[in-house]
Scaffold this active site. Structure first.
Site, PDB file in Angstrom:
ATOM      1  N   GLU A  97       0.833  -1.205   0.000  1.00  0.00           N
ATOM      2  CA  GLU A  97       0.000   0.000   0.000  1.00  0.00           C
ATOM      3  C   GLU A  97       0.866   1.253   0.000  1.00  0.00           C
ATOM      4  OE1 GLU A  97      -2.500   1.715  -0.316  1.00  0.00           O
ATOM      5  OE2 GLU A  97      -4.345   0.746   0.328  1.00  0.00           O
ATOM      6  N   ASP A  98       0.303   2.326  -0.480  1.00  0.00           N
ATOM      7  CA  ASP A  98       0.988   3.609  -0.419  1.00  0.00           C
ATOM      8  C   ASP A  98       0.939   4.184   0.997  1.00  0.00           C
ATOM      9  OD1 ASP A  98      -1.766   3.994  -0.565  1.00  0.00           O
ATOM     10  OD2 ASP A  98      -1.688   5.458  -2.195  1.00  0.00           O
ATOM     11  N   ASP A 101      -4.209   5.307   6.416  1.00  0.00           N
ATOM     12  CA  ASP A 101      -4.733   6.547   6.979  1.00  0.00           C
ATOM     13  C   ASP A 101      -5.780   6.166   8.028  1.00  0.00           C
ATOM     14  OD1 ASP A 101      -5.127   9.365   7.026  1.00  0.00           O
ATOM     15  OD2 ASP A 101      -6.743   9.229   5.572  1.00  0.00           O
ATOM     16  N   GLY A 103      -7.482   3.529   7.944  1.00  0.00           N
ATOM     17  CA  GLY A 103      -7.421   2.077   8.052  1.00  0.00           C
ATOM     18  C   GLY A 103      -8.639   1.382   7.460  1.00  0.00           C
ATOM     19  N   PHE A 150      -1.734  16.080   4.410  1.00  0.00           N
ATOM     20  CA  PHE A 150      -2.080  15.427   3.148  1.00  0.00           C
ATOM     21  C   PHE A 150      -0.857  15.412   2.238  1.00  0.00           C
ATOM     22  CE2 PHE A 150      -3.975  14.538  -0.907  1.00  0.00           C
ATOM     23  CZ  PHE A 150      -4.902  13.570  -0.569  1.00  0.00           C
ATOM     24  N   ASP A 157      -1.690  10.798  -4.838  1.00  0.00           N
ATOM     25  CA  ASP A 157      -2.246  11.886  -5.658  1.00  0.00           C
ATOM     26  C   ASP A 157      -3.079  12.858  -4.855  1.00  0.00           C
ATOM     27  OD1 ASP A 157      -4.452   9.970  -5.261  1.00  0.00           O
ATOM     28  OD2 ASP A 157      -5.530  11.286  -6.644  1.00  0.00           O
ATOM     29  N   ARG A 163       1.215  12.145  -8.758  1.00  0.00           N
ATOM     30  CA  ARG A 163       1.674  10.778  -8.475  1.00  0.00           C
ATOM     31  C   ARG A 163       3.124  10.570  -8.902  1.00  0.00           C
ATOM     32  NH1 ARG A 163      -2.774   7.570  -7.087  1.00  0.00           N
ATOM     33  NH2 ARG A 163      -4.724   8.055  -8.114  1.00  0.00           N
TER      34      ARG A 163
HETATM   35  P1  IMP Z   1      -7.846   4.873   4.520  1.00  0.00           P
HETATM   36  O1  IMP Z   1      -8.902   3.908   4.103  1.00  0.00           O
HETATM   37  O2  IMP Z   1      -8.405   6.087   5.182  1.00  0.00           O
HETATM   38  O3  IMP Z   1      -6.738   4.247   5.335  1.00  0.00           O
HETATM   39  O4  IMP Z   1      -7.248   5.483   3.200  1.00  0.00           O
HETATM   40  C1  IMP Z   1      -6.361   4.811   2.449  1.00  0.00           C
HETATM   41  C2  IMP Z   1      -6.231   5.413   1.078  1.00  0.00           C
HETATM   42  O5  IMP Z   1      -6.576   6.812   1.057  1.00  0.00           O
HETATM   43  C3  IMP Z   1      -4.797   5.367   0.650  1.00  0.00           C
HETATM   44  O6  IMP Z   1      -4.499   4.116   0.054  1.00  0.00           O
HETATM   45  C4  IMP Z   1      -4.691   6.535  -0.270  1.00  0.00           C
HETATM   46  O7  IMP Z   1      -5.063   6.146  -1.570  1.00  0.00           O
HETATM   47  C5  IMP Z   1      -5.666   7.546   0.279  1.00  0.00           C
HETATM   48  N1  IMP Z   1      -4.976   8.548   1.139  1.00  0.00           N
HETATM   49  C6  IMP Z   1      -4.977   8.615   2.498  1.00  0.00           C
HETATM   50  N2  IMP Z   1      -4.229   9.644   2.938  1.00  0.00           N
HETATM   51  C7  IMP Z   1      -3.712  10.223   1.834  1.00  0.00           C
HETATM   52  C8  IMP Z   1      -2.815  11.341   1.634  1.00  0.00           C
HETATM   53  O8  IMP Z   1      -2.304  12.011   2.553  1.00  0.00           O
HETATM   54  N3  IMP Z   1      -2.506  11.641   0.343  1.00  0.00           N
HETATM   55  C9  IMP Z   1      -3.011  10.946  -0.716  1.00  0.00           C
HETATM   56  N4  IMP Z   1      -3.852   9.900  -0.570  1.00  0.00           N
HETATM   57  C10 IMP Z   1      -4.196   9.540   0.684  1.00  0.00           C
HETATM   58 MG    MG Z   2      -4.100   3.495  -1.766  1.00  0.00          MG
END
Ligand code: IMP
Ligand code: MG
Length: 175
Positions: A97-98, A101, A103, A150, A157, A163
């Site tokens: 994963e990138d 956040d 989760g 962010f 992105d 990206r």
């Molecule tokens: P989560 O489900 O909130 O953990 O979000 C995960 C996904 O949200 C990541 O795989 C990213 O694609 C996107 N994301 C969360 N935070 C960021 C950020 O700071 N910059 C860009 N994309 C983000």
């Molecule tokens: Mg992602």
């Protein structure tokens, strides 16, 4: 509104983190094969660089899930846009994963993958924002923990832009 990007983690630091993570994964999976599952699109730059640093046999598959729209906050809705091409039953699976956040995405994804009966299932992420966690997720390999900002670049992105930046930056808005 004008957007600008401030460097948070320079390219050389990201690259050396990936090298070390690749070495650790290679040690941990010694004598075995690993199926890397890259989570599109954000994980793709990290997954490619990481795969190059892993010395045990690697195969790749891709999955795409939606969690974010064009903005910077989580929708909480997770949908599979593109599923894996191949079965993971009996495989050592490592999800790449990138960023983790809230989760929510990973929690859903890991449950979904676990139901397909892999031999093992682990998660590696380039970035982690632990202060933002809403749903608990066990991360096996973390590149960098970052504050609640962010970020863009190295696959990440903002509205599909940035990206391709070779570093990780923080997006800033001004009048
Ligand atoms: P989560 O489900 O909130 O953990 O979000 C995960 C996904 O949200 C990541 O795989 C990213 O694609 C996107 N994301 C969360 N935070 C960021 C950020 O700071 N910059 C860009 N994309 C983000
Ligand atoms: Mg992602």
């Amino acid at each position: 509104m004008r957007e600008s990007v401030r460097v948070l983690i320079p390219e050389a630091k990201v690259d050396s983190m990936i090298e070390k993570m690749g070495e650790k994964i290679s040690r941990d999976y010694e004598g075995q094969e690993v199926r890397l599952i890259c989570v599109l699109k954000g994980g793709v730059f990290f997954a490619c660089e990481l795969a190059k640093r892993i010395t045990v046999p690697v195969s790749l598959d891709f999955m795409s899930v939606s969690s974010y729209g064009g903005g910077t906050s989580s929708s909480g809705v997770v949908k599979i846009i593109k599923d894996l091409d191949d079965s993971i039953e009996g495989k050592n699976v490592l999800v790449v994963e990138d960023i983790v956040d809230s989760g929510r995405t990973l929690n859903y994804l890991l449950e979904n993958l676990r139901s397909r009966k892999p031999k093992s299932l682990a998660l590696c992420t380039m970035l982690d924002k632990p202060s933002r966690r809403v749903v608990p997720v066990t991360v096996d390999y973390t590149g960098f923990e970052i504050p609640d900002e962010f970020v863009v670049g190295y696959g990440l992105d903002y509205a599909q832009k940035y990206r391709n930046l070779p570093f990780i930056g923080v997006i800033e808005f001004s009048e």
